[in-house]
Motif scaffolding. Structure first.
Motif, mmCIF file in Angstrom:
data_model
loop_
_atom_site.group_PDB
_atom_site.id
_atom_site.type_symbol
_atom_site.label_atom_id
_atom_site.label_comp_id
_atom_site.label_asym_id
_atom_site.label_seq_id
_atom_site.Cartn_x
_atom_site.Cartn_y
_atom_site.Cartn_z
ATOM 1 N N VAL A 36 0.851 -1.190 0.000
ATOM 2 C CA VAL A 36 0.000 0.000 0.000
ATOM 3 C C VAL A 36 0.885 1.237 0.000
ATOM 4 O O VAL A 36 1.743 1.406 0.873
ATOM 5 C CB VAL A 36 -0.951 0.025 1.215
ATOM 6 C CG1 VAL A 36 -1.795 1.293 1.200
ATOM 7 C CG2 VAL A 36 -1.848 -1.212 1.220
ATOM 8 N N ILE A 37 0.676 2.103 -1.001
ATOM 9 C CA ILE A 37 1.435 3.345 -1.125
ATOM 10 C C ILE A 37 0.472 4.511 -0.925
ATOM 11 O O ILE A 37 -0.401 4.764 -1.759
ATOM 12 C CB ILE A 37 2.109 3.460 -2.507
ATOM 13 C CG1 ILE A 37 2.946 2.209 -2.827
ATOM 14 C CG2 ILE A 37 2.955 4.728 -2.575
ATOM 15 C CD1 ILE A 37 4.136 2.000 -1.909
ATOM 16 N N ASP A 38 0.619 5.210 0.188
ATOM 17 C CA ASP A 38 -0.235 6.357 0.490
ATOM 18 C C ASP A 38 0.563 7.647 0.287
ATOM 19 O O ASP A 38 1.734 7.727 0.649
ATOM 20 C CB ASP A 38 -0.743 6.276 1.935
ATOM 21 C CG ASP A 38 -1.614 7.468 2.292
ATOM 22 O OD1 ASP A 38 -2.714 7.574 1.738
ATOM 23 O OD2 ASP A 38 -1.167 8.304 3.098
ATOM 24 N N GLY A 39 -0.093 8.648 -0.299
ATOM 25 C CA GLY A 39 0.610 9.877 -0.643
ATOM 26 C C GLY A 39 0.666 10.910 0.454
ATOM 27 O O GLY A 39 0.672 12.116 0.161
ATOM 28 N N GLY A 40 0.687 10.479 1.692
ATOM 29 C CA GLY A 40 0.741 11.425 2.807
ATOM 30 C C GLY A 40 -0.628 11.984 3.135
ATOM 31 O O GLY A 40 -0.778 13.191 3.373
ATOM 32 N N SER A 41 -1.635 11.116 3.157
ATOM 33 C CA SER A 41 -3.017 11.540 3.401
ATOM 34 C C SER A 41 -3.165 12.199 4.766
ATOM 35 O O SER A 41 -2.429 11.899 5.715
ATOM 36 C CB SER A 41 -3.955 10.333 3.313
ATOM 37 O OG SER A 41 -3.973 9.796 2.008
ATOM 38 N N THR A 42 -4.166 13.085 4.863
ATOM 39 C CA THR A 42 -4.420 13.803 6.114
ATOM 40 C C THR A 42 -5.813 13.493 6.668
ATOM 41 O O THR A 42 -6.301 14.199 7.559
ATOM 42 C CB THR A 42 -4.302 15.319 5.882
ATOM 43 O OG1 THR A 42 -5.207 15.716 4.846
ATOM 44 C CG2 THR A 42 -2.878 15.695 5.482
ATOM 45 N N ASP A 43 -6.452 12.436 6.128
ATOM 46 C CA ASP A 43 -7.833 12.119 6.541
ATOM 47 C C ASP A 43 -7.927 10.847 7.370
ATOM 48 O O ASP A 43 -8.995 10.262 7.491
ATOM 49 C CB ASP A 43 -8.735 12.007 5.314
ATOM 50 C CG ASP A 43 -8.350 10.848 4.396
ATOM 51 O OD1 ASP A 43 -7.239 10.318 4.562
ATOM 52 O OD2 ASP A 43 -9.160 10.485 3.515
ATOM 53 N N GLY A 44 -6.815 10.403 7.927
ATOM 54 C CA GLY A 44 -6.826 9.212 8.775
ATOM 55 C C GLY A 44 -6.402 7.936 8.068
ATOM 56 O O GLY A 44 -6.423 6.856 8.670
ATOM 57 N N CYS A 45 -6.003 8.042 6.803
ATOM 58 C CA CYS A 45 -5.620 6.844 6.048
ATOM 59 C C CYS A 45 -4.394 6.156 6.658
ATOM 60 O O CYS A 45 -4.347 4.928 6.755
ATOM 61 C CB CYS A 45 -5.327 7.201 4.590
ATOM 62 S SG CYS A 45 -6.811 7.577 3.619
ATOM 63 N N ALA A 46 -3.396 6.949 7.036
ATOM 64 C CA ALA A 46 -2.166 6.364 7.592
ATOM 65 C C ALA A 46 -2.464 5.574 8.858
ATOM 66 O O ALA A 46 -1.925 4.482 9.069
ATOM 67 C CB ALA A 46 -1.139 7.464 7.864
ATOM 68 N N GLU A 47 -3.343 6.126 9.682
ATOM 69 C CA GLU A 47 -3.713 5.441 10.919
ATOM 70 C C GLU A 47 -4.443 4.132 10.620
ATOM 71 O O GLU A 47 -4.212 3.106 11.287
ATOM 72 C CB GLU A 47 -4.586 6.345 11.786
ATOM 73 C CG GLU A 47 -3.862 7.548 12.385
ATOM 74 C CD GLU A 47 -3.616 8.658 11.380
ATOM 75 O OE1 GLU A 47 -2.826 9.576 11.703
ATOM 76 O OE2 GLU A 47 -4.205 8.609 10.266
ATOM 77 N N TYR A 48 -5.322 4.160 9.618
ATOM 78 C CA TYR A 48 -6.041 2.940 9.250
ATOM 79 C C TYR A 48 -5.078 1.895 8.689
ATOM 80 O O TYR A 48 -5.163 0.712 9.050
ATOM 81 C CB TYR A 48 -7.134 3.230 8.222
ATOM 82 C CG TYR A 48 -7.821 1.967 7.762
ATOM 83 C CD1 TYR A 48 -8.693 1.285 8.607
ATOM 84 C CD2 TYR A 48 -7.556 1.427 6.513
ATOM 85 C CE1 TYR A 48 -9.308 0.105 8.208
ATOM 86 C CE2 TYR A 48 -8.162 0.248 6.100
ATOM 87 C CZ TYR A 48 -9.036 -0.409 6.952
ATOM 88 O OH TYR A 48 -9.619 -1.586 6.561
ATOM 89 N N ILE A 49 -4.190 2.322 7.819
ATOM 90 C CA ILE A 49 -3.212 1.377 7.247
ATOM 91 C C ILE A 49 -2.396 0.744 8.370
ATOM 92 O O ILE A 49 -2.161 -0.471 8.377
ATOM 93 C CB ILE A 49 -2.287 2.094 6.241
ATOM 94 C CG1 ILE A 49 -3.095 2.625 5.050
ATOM 95 C CG2 ILE A 49 -1.201 1.140 5.744
ATOM 96 C CD1 ILE A 49 -2.301 3.555 4.141
ATOM 97 N N LYS A 50 -1.979 1.562 9.320
ATOM 98 C CA LYS A 50 -1.186 1.052 10.440
ATOM 99 C C LYS A 50 -1.973 0.021 11.243
ATOM 100 O O LYS A 50 -1.415 -0.974 11.725
ATOM 101 C CB LYS A 50 -0.764 2.213 11.347
ATOM 102 C CG LYS A 50 0.240 1.821 12.411
ATOM 103 C CD LYS A 50 0.747 3.045 13.162
ATOM 104 C CE LYS A 50 1.791 2.653 14.194
ATOM 105 N NZ LYS A 50 2.311 3.852 14.920
#
Length: 259
Positions: A36-50
């Protein structure tokens, strides 16, 4: 066991990302790696991926230079012999689809399936041709979310061109088939679901798609375009001949074979 790499790119699409990741992690067949490659999202995506870290083999959340830069990051990390790009918001057709289709992944450079399109309340299965021609790619392409790409093709053809905003996957397919003569196979099964709300589906982007495609065709396939133009003129001429009353009369009298 043949290793598959599934790559998802995402930017600020939390609900779409959840749908995509769940469709991958819920598969009954799990012999693949997931990137999964996320572009530095600011809507909680990184937290969900984690939170899904135990189900994802590699992930990163950092600014990128666009869609194809993100895809290329995924290619660099991929260890699979075949790669499948399933972008945020799209999903695999059902939880059994990889179990039912993974045995088709052998030998061919491109292995493509049918794609389920969804446009609001409407949905339909789009089937792709078994044989591919240059003329097909003038207006069409292969289904990116339903095509397994052999990793070695990116060594032969290069990674996705980051200079284009929308058509680099189309460019990759037309060059692979029409320039590098790669092997391909159509499988009459539905692999993925694609929602018509992405960048390439928006009407305001049609001109950009046309302009980018024309640039690729004119710089890389100009001689082919000349042939297509001539064939189009011949076909129109034949159609006009068939419409001629004199020709129809000669065929009716048996003085000319139907053509």
């Amino acid at each position: 066991m043949l290793l598959i790499s599934i790559i998802t790119i995402n930017y600020n699409n939390l609900e779409g990302l959840k749908k995509t990741i769940q469709s991958v992690t819920n598969q009954t067949w799990q012999e693949f790696e997931y990137i999964v490659i996320d572009g530095g999202s600011t809507d909680g995506c990184a937290e969900y991926i984690k939170s899904q870290n135990d189900k994802i083999d590699y992930w990163v959340s950092e600014p990128d230079k666009g869609i194809y830069n993100a895809m290329n990051k995924g290619i660099v990390q991929a260890k699979g012999e075949y790669l499948l790009f399933l972008n945020s918001g799209d999903h695999l057709f059902n939880n059994n689809v990889l179990e039912n289709t993974n045995h088709f992944l052998a030998e061919n450079d491109l292995i493509y399936f049918n794609l389920n399109f969804v446009d609001g309340a409407k949905s339909w299965i789009h089937k792709y041709p078994e044989r591919l021609f240059f003329s097909y790619f003038i207006l069409e392409t292969l289904p990116h979310p339903a095509t397994f790409i052999k990793r070695k093709l990116f060594d032969i053809n290069g990674f996705y061109n980051e200079g284009f905003k929308i058509v680099s996957d189309w460019k990759f397919f037309i060059e692979s088939v029409c320039r590098h003569n790669c092997s391909y196979k159509k499988i009459d099964e539905t692999l993925s679901t694609y929602y018509l709300d992405g960048i390439s589906s928006k009407s305001e982007n049609l001109k950009m798609i046309f302009d980018e495609r024309q640039l690729v065709l004119k710089t890389g396939f100009s001689a082919f375009l000349d042939d297509i133009d001539k064939l189009d003129k011949y076909e129109k001429g034949i159609i006009n001949i068939k419409k001629s009353r004199k020709i129809r009369l000669l065929i009716k009298l048996g003085l000319l074979n139907k053509f």
